[in-house]
Scaffold this motif. Structure first.
Motif, short mmCIF file in Angstrom:
data_model
loop_
_atom_site.label_atom_id
_atom_site.label_comp_id
_atom_site.label_asym_id
_atom_site.label_seq_id
_atom_site.Cartn_x
_atom_site.Cartn_y
_atom_site.Cartn_z
N ASP A 61 -17.78 54.22 4.59
CA ASP A 61 -16.83 54.73 5.58
C ASP A 61 -16.55 53.76 6.72
O ASP A 61 -15.93 54.14 7.71
CB ASP A 61 -17.34 56.05 6.17
CG ASP A 61 -17.42 57.16 5.13
OD1 ASP A 61 -16.63 57.11 4.17
OD2 ASP A 61 -18.28 58.05 5.27
N THR A 63 -15.02 50.88 9.12
CA THR A 63 -13.71 50.33 9.42
C THR A 63 -13.82 49.47 10.66
O THR A 63 -14.51 49.83 11.63
CB THR A 63 -12.65 51.42 9.64
OG1 THR A 63 -11.44 50.80 10.08
CG2 THR A 63 -13.09 52.44 10.66
N SER A 64 -13.16 48.34 10.64
CA SER A 64 -13.15 47.47 11.82
C SER A 64 -12.25 48.02 12.91
O SER A 64 -12.32 47.58 14.06
CB SER A 64 -12.68 46.05 11.43
OG SER A 64 -13.59 45.44 10.56
N ASN A 65 -11.39 48.98 12.55
CA ASN A 65 -10.41 49.48 13.50
C ASN A 65 -10.90 50.67 14.32
O ASN A 65 -10.15 51.62 14.58
CB ASN A 65 -9.11 49.82 12.76
CG ASN A 65 -8.39 48.59 12.28
OD1 ASN A 65 -8.26 47.62 13.02
ND2 ASN A 65 -7.97 48.59 11.03
N GLU A 66 -12.16 50.62 14.72
CA GLU A 66 -12.66 51.58 15.69
C GLU A 66 -12.14 51.20 17.08
O GLU A 66 -11.80 50.04 17.33
CB GLU A 66 -14.19 51.58 15.67
CG GLU A 66 -14.79 52.03 14.35
CD GLU A 66 -16.30 51.91 14.32
OE1 GLU A 66 -16.86 51.29 15.25
OE2 GLU A 66 -16.92 52.40 13.37
N GLN A 128 -3.85 45.65 14.84
CA GLN A 128 -5.19 46.01 14.43
C GLN A 128 -5.68 45.03 13.37
O GLN A 128 -4.96 44.13 12.96
CB GLN A 128 -5.22 47.44 13.88
CG GLN A 128 -4.29 47.66 12.71
CD GLN A 128 -4.27 49.11 12.26
OE1 GLN A 128 -5.14 49.89 12.59
NE2 GLN A 128 -3.27 49.48 11.47
N TYR A 129 -6.94 45.20 12.98
CA TYR A 129 -7.49 44.36 11.92
C TYR A 129 -6.86 44.76 10.58
O TYR A 129 -6.74 45.95 10.28
CB TYR A 129 -9.01 44.52 11.84
CG TYR A 129 -9.74 44.06 13.08
CD1 TYR A 129 -10.10 42.73 13.25
CD2 TYR A 129 -10.08 44.97 14.09
CE1 TYR A 129 -10.78 42.30 14.38
CE2 TYR A 129 -10.76 44.55 15.22
CZ TYR A 129 -11.10 43.22 15.36
OH TYR A 129 -11.76 42.81 16.49
N GLU A 131 -6.66 45.74 6.93
CA GLU A 131 -7.59 46.35 5.99
C GLU A 131 -6.94 46.77 4.67
O GLU A 131 -7.64 47.01 3.69
CB GLU A 131 -8.29 47.56 6.63
CG GLU A 131 -9.21 47.17 7.78
CD GLU A 131 -10.07 48.32 8.25
OE1 GLU A 131 -11.14 48.07 8.82
OE2 GLU A 131 -9.67 49.50 8.05
N GLU A 132 -5.64 46.86 4.65
CA GLU A 132 -4.95 47.26 3.42
C GLU A 132 -5.11 46.18 2.35
O GLU A 132 -5.12 44.99 2.63
CB GLU A 132 -3.47 47.52 3.69
CG GLU A 132 -3.21 48.81 4.46
CD GLU A 132 -1.74 49.14 4.51
OE1 GLU A 132 -0.98 48.57 3.71
OE2 GLU A 132 -1.36 49.95 5.38
N LEU A 139 -13.80 44.37 3.11
CA LEU A 139 -13.78 45.26 4.27
C LEU A 139 -15.14 45.29 4.96
O LEU A 139 -15.22 45.26 6.20
CB LEU A 139 -13.39 46.67 3.84
CG LEU A 139 -11.93 46.89 3.44
CD1 LEU A 139 -11.74 48.29 2.87
CD2 LEU A 139 -11.02 46.67 4.63
N PHE A 143 -16.10 44.03 8.70
CA PHE A 143 -16.76 44.95 9.64
C PHE A 143 -18.00 44.31 10.24
O PHE A 143 -18.21 44.34 11.46
CB PHE A 143 -17.11 46.24 8.91
CG PHE A 143 -17.82 47.25 9.75
CD1 PHE A 143 -17.15 47.97 10.71
CD2 PHE A 143 -19.18 47.50 9.56
CE1 PHE A 143 -17.80 48.92 11.48
CE2 PHE A 143 -19.84 48.44 10.32
CZ PHE A 143 -19.15 49.16 11.29
#
Length: 210
Positions: A61, A63-66, A128-129, A131-132, A139, A143
């Motif tokens: 779960d 994600t770098s986009n916190e 944002q970072y 991730e797609e 990923l 992170f």
């Protein structure tokens, strides 16, 4: 280097992935719920506090986009613009102000507006970072790298990460951690599969180290 101490036994942790296998379900749950009740981490002779460690309980779960990571990214962008691209940025802002003034004249409406706030501008672009279209290992590495830059932890601690990786992913992840001199401790509940004869610390059903 970081040393792991459990049941009065000390193990030196290397850069890369270090696996601790737990065959006792109750002990695993205890470590999962409160890592520092059972395990001590030493940086030399100094005990590592929770602030020196990054615990990742749900590897799938991440994600770098916190929010805190995005805030850090905005700070980096802001600093880079001020250090290297301030003239270009000011030209863009001036052009935008001129455009708004022209629109105001065209509409015959008096308008006022605040100075451009760079973080809000970046937010409006949804910066944002990326991730797609990235694999799980890409990923996860992103992170880890992001948290390493922001928090500089002494060690990363994961749960069952090794069991989620293919053999090739494990080797890639291990290599990246070695290059960046990052220590990661992965705590695994059985069943587990030994990868590339990696030395694994095992605690059996009777809580004995084997």
């Amino acid at each position: 280097m970081i040393n792991l101490v459990i049941f009065n036994n000390k193990f030196e942790l290397d850069y890369g992935i270090n696996n601790l296998v737990i065959r006792n379900q109750v002990l695993y749950r205890k470590i999962y719920a409160n890592f520092f009740e059972t395990i001590v981490l030493l940086d030399g002779v100094v005990e590592c506090s929770s602030t020196n460690c990054c615990i990742i309980k749900q590897p799938l779960d991440v994600t770098s986009n916190e929010k805190k990571n995005i805030t850090y990214l905005f700070k980096l962008i802001n600093k880079t613009i001020k250090d290297k691209y301030e003239d270009e940025y000011l030209k863009i802002i001036t052009s935008l102000n001129n455009l708004l003034n022209e629109v105001s004249n065209q509409l015959d409406v008096d308008m006022e507006y605040d100075e451009v706030d760079l973080p809000k501008l970046l937010q409006s672009f949804n910066v944002q970072y990326e991730e797609e279209n990235k694999s799980f290992i890409e990923l996860f590495l992103s992170f880890i790298n992001t948290l390493n830059l922001i928090n500089h932890p002494k060690i990363f601690i994961t749960f069952n990460l090794t069991n989620l990786l293919t053999n090739d992913e494990y080797l890639l992840f291990k290599e990246e951690l070695l290059i960046k001199q990052i220590i990661l401790l992965d705590i695994i509940i059985t069943p587990y599969e030994k990868i590339n004869n990696k030395i694994i610390f095992v605690i059996d059903e009777d809580c004995c180290i084997i």
